[in-house]
Design a protein around this motif. Structure first.
Motif, PDB file in Angstrom:
ATOM      1  N   GLU A   6       0.960  -1.087   0.064  1.00  0.00           N
ATOM      2  CA  GLU A   6      -0.022   0.022   0.166  1.00  0.00           C
ATOM      3  C   GLU A   6       0.848   1.217   0.066  1.00  0.00           C
ATOM      4  O   GLU A   6       1.831   1.198   0.493  1.00  0.00           O
ATOM      5  CB  GLU A   6      -0.963  -0.099   1.091  1.00  0.00           C
ATOM      6  CG  GLU A   6      -1.849  -0.960   1.325  1.00  0.00           C
ATOM      7  CD  GLU A   6      -1.047  -2.198   2.188  1.00  0.00           C
ATOM      8  OE1 GLU A   6      -1.741  -3.115   2.656  1.00  0.00           O
ATOM      9  OE2 GLU A   6      -0.052  -2.140   2.404  1.00  0.00           O
ATOM     10  N   LEU A  20      -5.514   5.782  -1.639  1.00  0.00           N
ATOM     11  CA  LEU A  20      -4.437   4.709  -1.632  1.00  0.00           C
ATOM     12  C   LEU A  20      -4.321   4.083  -2.905  1.00  0.00           C
ATOM     13  O   LEU A  20      -5.022   3.749  -3.615  1.00  0.00           O
ATOM     14  CB  LEU A  20      -4.689   4.039  -0.329  1.00  0.00           C
ATOM     15  CG  LEU A  20      -4.865   4.460   0.955  1.00  0.00           C
ATOM     16  CD1 LEU A  20      -5.266   3.896   1.958  1.00  0.00           C
ATOM     17  CD2 LEU A  20      -3.396   5.368   1.602  1.00  0.00           C
ATOM     18  N   THR A  21      -3.030   3.500  -3.206  1.00  0.00           N
ATOM     19  CA  THR A  21      -2.655   2.490  -4.287  1.00  0.00           C
ATOM     20  C   THR A  21      -2.172   1.276  -3.513  1.00  0.00           C
ATOM     21  O   THR A  21      -1.149   1.482  -2.625  1.00  0.00           O
ATOM     22  CB  THR A  21      -1.702   3.259  -5.050  1.00  0.00           C
ATOM     23  OG1 THR A  21      -2.211   4.579  -5.682  1.00  0.00           O
ATOM     24  CG2 THR A  21      -1.170   2.386  -6.167  1.00  0.00           C
ATOM     25  N   CYS A  22      -2.536   0.148  -4.063  1.00  0.00           N
ATOM     26  CA  CYS A  22      -1.905  -1.118  -3.848  1.00  0.00           C
ATOM     27  C   CYS A  22      -1.159  -1.472  -5.178  1.00  0.00           C
ATOM     28  O   CYS A  22      -1.708  -1.787  -5.912  1.00  0.00           O
ATOM     29  CB  CYS A  22      -2.997  -2.033  -3.591  1.00  0.00           C
ATOM     30  SG  CYS A  22      -2.105  -3.777  -2.896  1.00  0.00           S
ATOM     31  N   TRP A  38      -9.884  -3.974  -0.426  1.00  0.00           N
ATOM     32  CA  TRP A  38      -9.365  -2.926   0.426  1.00  0.00           C
ATOM     33  C   TRP A  38     -10.110  -3.467   1.749  1.00  0.00           C
ATOM     34  O   TRP A  38     -11.338  -3.508   1.809  1.00  0.00           O
ATOM     35  CB  TRP A  38      -9.575  -1.606  -0.021  1.00  0.00           C
ATOM     36  CG  TRP A  38      -8.801  -1.092  -0.828  1.00  0.00           C
ATOM     37  CD1 TRP A  38      -8.950  -0.853  -2.444  1.00  0.00           C
ATOM     38  CD2 TRP A  38      -7.343  -0.534  -0.897  1.00  0.00           C
ATOM     39  NE1 TRP A  38      -7.940  -0.577  -2.941  1.00  0.00           N
ATOM     40  CE2 TRP A  38      -6.908  -0.237  -2.156  1.00  0.00           C
ATOM     41  CE3 TRP A  38      -6.680  -0.500   0.052  1.00  0.00           C
ATOM     42  CZ2 TRP A  38      -5.558  -0.002  -2.393  1.00  0.00           C
ATOM     43  CZ3 TRP A  38      -5.160  -0.001  -0.033  1.00  0.00           C
ATOM     44  CH2 TRP A  38      -4.900   0.413  -1.322  1.00  0.00           C
ATOM     45  N   GLN A  79      -1.706  -2.073 -10.551  1.00  0.00           N
ATOM     46  CA  GLN A  79      -1.935  -1.533  -9.271  1.00  0.00           C
ATOM     47  C   GLN A  79      -3.642  -1.375  -9.368  1.00  0.00           C
ATOM     48  O   GLN A  79      -4.194  -1.354 -10.318  1.00  0.00           O
ATOM     49  CB  GLN A  79      -1.550  -0.058  -9.338  1.00  0.00           C
ATOM     50  CG  GLN A  79       0.287  -0.119  -9.196  1.00  0.00           C
ATOM     51  CD  GLN A  79       0.736   1.267  -9.467  1.00  0.00           C
ATOM     52  OE1 GLN A  79      -0.128   1.993 -10.013  1.00  0.00           O
ATOM     53  NE2 GLN A  79       1.795   1.633  -8.670  1.00  0.00           N
ATOM     54  N   THR A  81      -6.522   1.134  -6.899  1.00  0.00           N
ATOM     55  CA  THR A  81      -6.608   2.329  -6.086  1.00  0.00           C
ATOM     56  C   THR A  81      -7.809   2.553  -5.410  1.00  0.00           C
ATOM     57  O   THR A  81      -8.836   2.080  -5.938  1.00  0.00           O
ATOM     58  CB  THR A  81      -6.127   3.304  -7.090  1.00  0.00           C
ATOM     59  OG1 THR A  81      -5.191   3.411  -7.362  1.00  0.00           O
ATOM     60  CG2 THR A  81      -6.442   4.693  -6.317  1.00  0.00           C
ATOM     61  N   TYR A  95      -5.067   0.919   6.842  1.00  0.00           N
ATOM     62  CA  TYR A  95      -5.727   0.419   5.396  1.00  0.00           C
ATOM     63  C   TYR A  95      -4.994  -0.606   4.852  1.00  0.00           C
ATOM     64  O   TYR A  95      -3.685  -0.616   4.716  1.00  0.00           O
ATOM     65  CB  TYR A  95      -5.813   1.754   4.524  1.00  0.00           C
ATOM     66  CG  TYR A  95      -7.176   2.607   4.980  1.00  0.00           C
ATOM     67  CD1 TYR A  95      -6.968   3.331   5.937  1.00  0.00           C
ATOM     68  CD2 TYR A  95      -8.321   2.366   4.475  1.00  0.00           C
ATOM     69  CE1 TYR A  95      -7.900   4.127   6.378  1.00  0.00           C
ATOM     70  CE2 TYR A  95      -9.448   3.370   4.619  1.00  0.00           C
ATOM     71  CZ  TYR A  95      -8.995   3.814   5.637  1.00  0.00           C
ATOM     72  OH  TYR A  95     -10.353   5.035   5.987  1.00  0.00           O
ATOM     73  N   TYR A  96      -5.517  -1.727   4.660  1.00  0.00           N
ATOM     74  CA  TYR A  96      -4.850  -2.831   3.896  1.00  0.00           C
ATOM     75  C   TYR A  96      -5.601  -3.531   2.797  1.00  0.00           C
ATOM     76  O   TYR A  96      -6.691  -3.127   2.316  1.00  0.00           O
ATOM     77  CB  TYR A  96      -5.181  -4.246   4.727  1.00  0.00           C
ATOM     78  CG  TYR A  96      -4.461  -4.224   6.301  1.00  0.00           C
ATOM     79  CD1 TYR A  96      -5.328  -3.819   7.209  1.00  0.00           C
ATOM     80  CD2 TYR A  96      -3.355  -4.608   6.599  1.00  0.00           C
ATOM     81  CE1 TYR A  96      -4.938  -3.928   8.443  1.00  0.00           C
ATOM     82  CE2 TYR A  96      -2.893  -4.441   7.768  1.00  0.00           C
ATOM     83  CZ  TYR A  96      -3.897  -4.239   8.759  1.00  0.00           C
ATOM     84  OH  TYR A  96      -3.084  -4.082  10.095  1.00  0.00           O
ATOM     85  N   CYS A  97      -4.479  -3.696   1.670  1.00  0.00           N
ATOM     86  CA  CYS A  97      -4.958  -4.473   0.474  1.00  0.00           C
ATOM     87  C   CYS A  97      -4.819  -5.827   0.540  1.00  0.00           C
ATOM     88  O   CYS A  97      -3.640  -6.271   1.295  1.00  0.00           O
ATOM     89  CB  CYS A  97      -4.393  -3.792  -0.742  1.00  0.00           C
ATOM     90  SG  CYS A  97      -2.709  -3.718  -1.006  1.00  0.00           S
ATOM     91  N   GLY A 110      -1.247  -6.976   1.896  1.00  0.00           N
ATOM     92  CA  GLY A 110      -0.253  -5.768   2.148  1.00  0.00           C
ATOM     93  C   GLY A 110       0.233  -5.571   3.503  1.00  0.00           C
ATOM     94  O   GLY A 110      -0.601  -6.141   4.575  1.00  0.00           O
ATOM     95  N   THR A 113      -1.084   0.313   5.850  1.00  0.00           N
ATOM     96  CA  THR A 113      -0.696   1.687   5.896  1.00  0.00           C
ATOM     97  C   THR A 113      -1.691   2.680   6.846  1.00  0.00           C
ATOM     98  O   THR A 113      -2.773   2.563   6.761  1.00  0.00           O
ATOM     99  CB  THR A 113      -0.549   2.301   4.695  1.00  0.00           C
ATOM    100  OG1 THR A 113       0.129   3.621   4.788  1.00  0.00           O
ATOM    101  CG2 THR A 113      -1.855   2.617   3.864  1.00  0.00           C
TER     102      THR A 113
END
Length: 119
Positions: A6, A20-22, A38, A79, A81, A95-97, A110, A113
């Motif tokens: 993340e 946010l981007t993963c 997410w 990616q 988002t 926040y997790y992906c 992930g 974050t």
């Protein structure tokens, strides 16, 4: 080995949009049957699923967050988002992906974050 990471700002002001981007490595986000989610965890609370984007590009959202959430992807960068609009301090969370497949448990996550919503 699939890895998810993340990235995004750690501090967002109230009423703004959290983005946010993963970034996924070791596997493609278009691989058949996988879903990319997410998930967040507010302080002192449990995990909350926010939404997901499927290998096909279809998106799914938690009913409680649907009006404020958008998930998209960039297949060229592998990616996906998250955008969460009109944030309040209640959106403060880690926040997790994660990757899932059907009804199976998530197999890759992930590291998470921290995002704090504060003025």
């Amino acid at each position: 080995q699939v890895q998810l990471q993340e990235s995004g700002p750690g501090l967002v002001k109230p009423s703004q949009t959290l983005s946010l981007t993963c970034t996924v490595s070791g596997g493609s986000i278009t691989t058949n049957r996988y879903y990319w989610s997410w998930i967040r965890q507010p302080p002192g609370e449990g995990l909350e699923w926010m939404g997901a984007i499927a290998y096909s590009g279809s998106t799914y959202y938690s009913p409680s967050l649907k009006s404020r959430t958008s998930i998209s992807r960039d297949t060229s960068k592998n990616q996906f988002t998250l955008q969460l609009s009109s944030v309040t301090p209640e959106d403060t969370a880690v926040y997790y992906c994660a990757r899932g497949k059907g009804s199976n448990p998530y197999d890759y996550w992930g590291q998470g974050t921290q995002v704090t919503v504060s003025s």
